[in-house]
Design a protein around this motif. Structure first.
Motif, PDB file in Angstrom:
ATOM      1  N   ALA A 185       6.765  10.590   2.061  1.00 47.15           N
ATOM      2  CA  ALA A 185       6.627  10.299   3.360  1.00 47.15           C
ATOM      3  C   ALA A 185       6.368   8.569   3.414  1.00 47.15           C
ATOM      4  N   THR A 186       5.382   8.165   2.346  1.00 49.43           N
ATOM      5  CA  THR A 186       4.888   6.977   2.307  1.00 49.43           C
ATOM      6  C   THR A 186       5.972   5.910   1.930  1.00 49.43           C
ATOM      7  N   VAL A 187       6.471   6.493   0.671  1.00 51.54           N
ATOM      8  CA  VAL A 187       7.358   5.516   0.185  1.00 51.54           C
ATOM      9  C   VAL A 187       8.432   5.074   0.824  1.00 51.54           C
ATOM     10  N   MET A 188       9.089   6.416   1.378  1.00 52.17           N
ATOM     11  CA  MET A 188      10.333   6.168   2.059  1.00 52.17           C
ATOM     12  C   MET A 188      10.146   5.388   3.295  1.00 52.17           C
ATOM     13  N   CYS A 189       8.998   5.529   3.992  1.00 54.26           N
ATOM     14  CA  CYS A 189       8.799   4.738   5.317  1.00 54.26           C
ATOM     15  C   CYS A 189       8.615   3.047   4.832  1.00 54.26           C
TER      16      CYS A 189
ATOM     17  N   ILE B 121      -5.391   3.725   2.824  1.00 52.98           N
ATOM     18  CA  ILE B 121      -4.406   3.673   3.116  1.00 52.98           C
ATOM     19  C   ILE B 121      -4.246   4.111   4.466  1.00 52.98           C
ATOM     20  N   LEU B 122      -4.347   5.175   4.705  1.00 55.29           N
ATOM     21  CA  LEU B 122      -4.421   5.759   6.021  1.00 55.29           C
ATOM     22  C   LEU B 122      -4.918   5.320   6.954  1.00 55.29           C
ATOM     23  N   LEU B 123      -6.367   4.676   6.813  1.00 53.75           N
ATOM     24  CA  LEU B 123      -7.222   3.987   7.622  1.00 53.75           C
ATOM     25  C   LEU B 123      -6.370   2.489   8.116  1.00 53.75           C
ATOM     26  N   PHE B 124      -5.666   1.944   7.122  1.00 54.88           N
ATOM     27  CA  PHE B 124      -5.033   0.809   7.527  1.00 54.88           C
ATOM     28  C   PHE B 124      -3.923   0.953   8.274  1.00 54.88           C
ATOM     29  N   VAL B 125      -3.117   2.066   8.043  1.00 54.41           N
ATOM     30  CA  VAL B 125      -1.980   2.537   8.965  1.00 54.41           C
ATOM     31  C   VAL B 125      -2.400   2.755  10.356  1.00 54.41           C
ATOM     32  N   TRP B 126      -3.495   3.250  10.491  1.00 52.52           N
ATOM     33  CA  TRP B 126      -3.732   3.659  11.865  1.00 52.52           C
ATOM     34  C   TRP B 126      -4.235   2.552  12.595  1.00 52.52           C
ATOM     35  N   LEU B 127      -5.017   1.379  12.018  1.00 46.87           N
ATOM     36  CA  LEU B 127      -5.462   0.522  12.648  1.00 46.87           C
ATOM     37  C   LEU B 127      -4.536  -0.623  12.859  1.00 46.87           C
ATOM     38  N   PHE B 128      -3.710  -0.928  11.874  1.00 46.04           N
ATOM     39  CA  PHE B 128      -2.770  -2.215  11.966  1.00 46.04           C
ATOM     40  C   PHE B 128      -1.284  -2.006  11.971  1.00 46.04           C
ATOM     41  N   LEU B 129      -0.568  -1.013  11.489  1.00 44.95           N
ATOM     42  CA  LEU B 129       0.757  -0.780  11.331  1.00 44.95           C
ATOM     43  C   LEU B 129       1.336  -0.159  12.734  1.00 44.95           C
ATOM     44  N   PRO B 130       2.083  -0.888  13.532  1.00 44.58           N
ATOM     45  CA  PRO B 130       2.517  -0.184  14.859  1.00 44.58           C
ATOM     46  C   PRO B 130       4.005   0.203  14.333  1.00 44.58           C
TER      47      PRO B 130
ATOM     48  N   VAL C  24       5.195   9.928  10.748  1.00 44.86           N
ATOM     49  CA  VAL C  24       5.681  10.270   9.624  1.00 44.86           C
ATOM     50  C   VAL C  24       4.602   9.719   8.568  1.00 44.86           C
ATOM     51  N   LEU C  25       4.085   8.443   8.816  1.00 48.23           N
ATOM     52  CA  LEU C  25       3.093   7.776   7.826  1.00 48.23           C
ATOM     53  C   LEU C  25       1.956   8.746   8.129  1.00 48.23           C
ATOM     54  N   ARG C  26       1.257   8.856   9.218  1.00 49.20           N
ATOM     55  CA  ARG C  26       0.109   9.586   9.339  1.00 49.20           C
ATOM     56  C   ARG C  26       0.050  11.038   9.001  1.00 49.20           C
ATOM     57  N   CYS C  27       1.104  11.764   9.271  1.00 43.71           N
ATOM     58  CA  CYS C  27       1.108  13.086   8.887  1.00 43.71           C
ATOM     59  C   CYS C  27       1.199  13.090   7.219  1.00 43.71           C
ATOM     60  N   GLY C  28       2.034  12.381   6.490  1.00 45.85           N
ATOM     61  CA  GLY C  28       2.283  12.209   5.081  1.00 45.85           C
ATOM     62  C   GLY C  28       0.928  11.848   4.429  1.00 45.85           C
ATOM     63  N   LEU C  29       0.176  10.840   5.001  1.00 48.00           N
ATOM     64  CA  LEU C  29      -1.034  10.361   4.064  1.00 48.00           C
ATOM     65  C   LEU C  29      -2.353  11.469   4.342  1.00 48.00           C
ATOM     66  N   THR C  30      -2.213  12.120   5.682  1.00 49.72           N
ATOM     67  CA  THR C  30      -3.259  13.175   5.830  1.00 49.72           C
ATOM     68  C   THR C  30      -3.286  14.161   4.691  1.00 49.72           C
ATOM     69  N   LEU C  31      -1.918  14.809   4.737  1.00 51.47           N
ATOM     70  CA  LEU C  31      -1.479  15.941   3.814  1.00 51.47           C
ATOM     71  C   LEU C  31      -1.872  15.550   2.349  1.00 51.47           C
TER      72      LEU C  31
ATOM     73  N   LEU D 211       0.806  -1.044  -0.031  1.00 52.91           N
ATOM     74  CA  LEU D 211      -0.057   0.091  -0.063  1.00 52.91           C
ATOM     75  C   LEU D 211       0.774   1.256  -0.095  1.00 52.91           C
ATOM     76  N   LEU D 212       1.845   1.360   0.958  1.00 53.02           N
ATOM     77  CA  LEU D 212       2.664   2.560   1.011  1.00 53.02           C
ATOM     78  C   LEU D 212       3.428   2.738  -0.260  1.00 53.02           C
ATOM     79  N   THR D 213       4.096   1.836  -1.095  1.00 53.10           N
ATOM     80  CA  THR D 213       4.846   1.987  -2.229  1.00 53.10           C
ATOM     81  C   THR D 213       4.032   2.063  -3.230  1.00 53.10           C
TER      82      THR D 213
END
Length: 415
Positions: A116-120, A179-188, A79-86, A19-21
């Motif tokens: 931010a998403t691809v780098m992370c 993708i932001l929803l997945f990161v928020w719920l599943f990715l520590p 970084v993921l949460r900020c990048g995806l929101t923006l 998802l991120l890449t």
């Protein structure tokens, strides 16, 4: 050896990488079938239309230089949460844009947030795995990326045909929100506190980047990913005009053609996973280099045919593109894993610097293409696209056969 099994399920890692890449090809590919329509609707000049892609790529590269060190200091999750929101907000701006300047600005903002998403996504693989194991996990994730890239052009072409280009751009906001929803719920968080950087001043960052750039393994894989993406960028920048305006394909058919390349890329990621256990990272890259070279030479042959005889049918270009995309599906997971392999505590910075180089190469390619396509003899020609992919295939093969073969693994893993 690090292992995701001690931290989180492997499926979460694979899905996260996909998802991120995968948001990158969605951002670059989904709107391509709508690009001629967008250009006509907003009265964009050819340079402005080109800038909607090249501007995004440049900001994508520069943004990584900022997000990478931040993620090494404070972790990947914030970084993921900020990048995806923006990114969602920037995508909404593309939907309501009423002129070319606003659209280009919105695409630049998309690129900065996308970085931010691809780098992370790349850095978290080094957080969790050693190089060759990481390459296998990256290849699995990029199989998912290939599936997204397969769906994207078809969706973009059909959406542009039925609902217009604004709906195509709006679909990117929806994808990013999911993708932001997945990161928020599943990715520590994947970067443990003891491996985080303690300093974030510019002097320290510059010394860190110089140290990373001097490492031969980093240089080899950065040149590999940059050269293969450079040839792909030629396709991304010019294919919609070549297929739709010169070879007279419909937007829907062009979307289908694009998806066949994504399918070939998908097959490449499968072969990457199959070859890595038997050929290793270096051997797998070397095998893929032969396909890069074959694809590039095929495109040169098609261009020569069109100069000597007539324009070929649109489908005649596809075999060379399939070969190139197949090899790209191997080079990317291997190369993106390789650039961070020697830097377990600086994976974000290494990923960011490599991404910046890749984006800079793509941006320079875009500038050259703008100049070439502005020449009267090449304005209505397939030659810039074909020969650009030829150059990409040849340079990728050279890197694979020389630099990666010599420096493809850091010294501790070269045995």
């Amino acid at each position: 050896m690090s292992s995701s099994k001690n931290l989180l399920p492997t499926w979460v890692v694979v899905m996260a990488v996909a998802l991120l890449t995968g948001l990158q090809p969605l951002t670059t590919d989904m709107y391509l079938p709508a690009l001629p329509q967008m250009q006509q609707s907003l009265h964009l000049t050819p340079a402005q239309a080109q800038a909607t892609l090249s501007g995004l790529i440049l900001s994508f590269g520069m943004g990584q230089l900022i997000w990478g060190p931040i993620s090494d200091r404070w972790g990947r999750k914030v970084v993921l949460r900020c990048g995806l929101t923006l990114f969602v907000l920037a995508s909404l701006l593309t939907v309501i844009a009423q002129d070319g300047h606003t659209l280009v600005l919105a695409r630049v903002a998309q690129g900065a947030c996308l970085s931010a998403t691809v780098m992370c996504g790349r850095a978290m693989i080094r957080d969790l795995f050693q190089p060759e194991e990481g390459a296998r996990i990256m290849a699995r994730g990029m199989t998912g990326l290939g599936a997204l890239a397969l769906i994207g052009p078809i969706t973009g072409g059909l959406t542009a045909t039925w609902l217009g280009w604004r709906a195509t751009m709006g679909s990117l906001a929806i994808c990013a929100l999911l993708i932001l929803l997945f990161v928020w719920l599943f990715l520590p968080e994947t970067l443990p506190p003891h491996r985080r950087q303690t300093r974030l001043d510019w002097g320290h960052l510059l010394r860190q980047w110089v140290q990373i750039a001097r490492h031969p393994t980093f240089r080899a894989h950065t040149l590999l990913t940059s050269s293969t993406y450079g040839g792909l960028f030629v396709y991304l920048a010019l294919s919609s005009f070549a297929f739709i305006n010169i070879l007279h394909c419909s937007k829907a058919v062009y979307g289908v053609y694009m998806s066949t390349l994504s399918l070939s890329y998908l097959v490449g990621t499968f072969f990457c996973r199959k070859w890595l256990p038997t050929h290793g990272l270096i051997g797998t890259v070397s095998l893929a280099g032969r396909f890069s070279l074959a694809g590039g030479l095929y495109m040169a042959a098609v261009s020569l045919y069109s100069m000597l005889f007539n324009l070929p049918a649109a489908w005649a270009l596809l075999p060379g593109m399939w070969l190139y995309a197949f090899a790209h599906g191997i080079h990317q997971p291997c190369g993106q894993t390789g650039v961070v392999s020697a830097f377990p505590q600086q994976a974000g910075a290494a990923s960011a610097l490599s991404g910046f180089v890749l984006a800079s190469v793509a941006f320079l390619v875009g500038l050259v293409l703008s100049l070439l396509t502005g020449l009267p003899a090449l304005t209505h020609s397939i030659h810039p696209m074909n020969l650009g992919m030829t150059l990409g295939g040849m340079s990728t093969a050279w890197v694979a056969f020389t630099l990666v073969r010599q420096h493809g693994l850091p010294p501790s893993d070269a045995d």
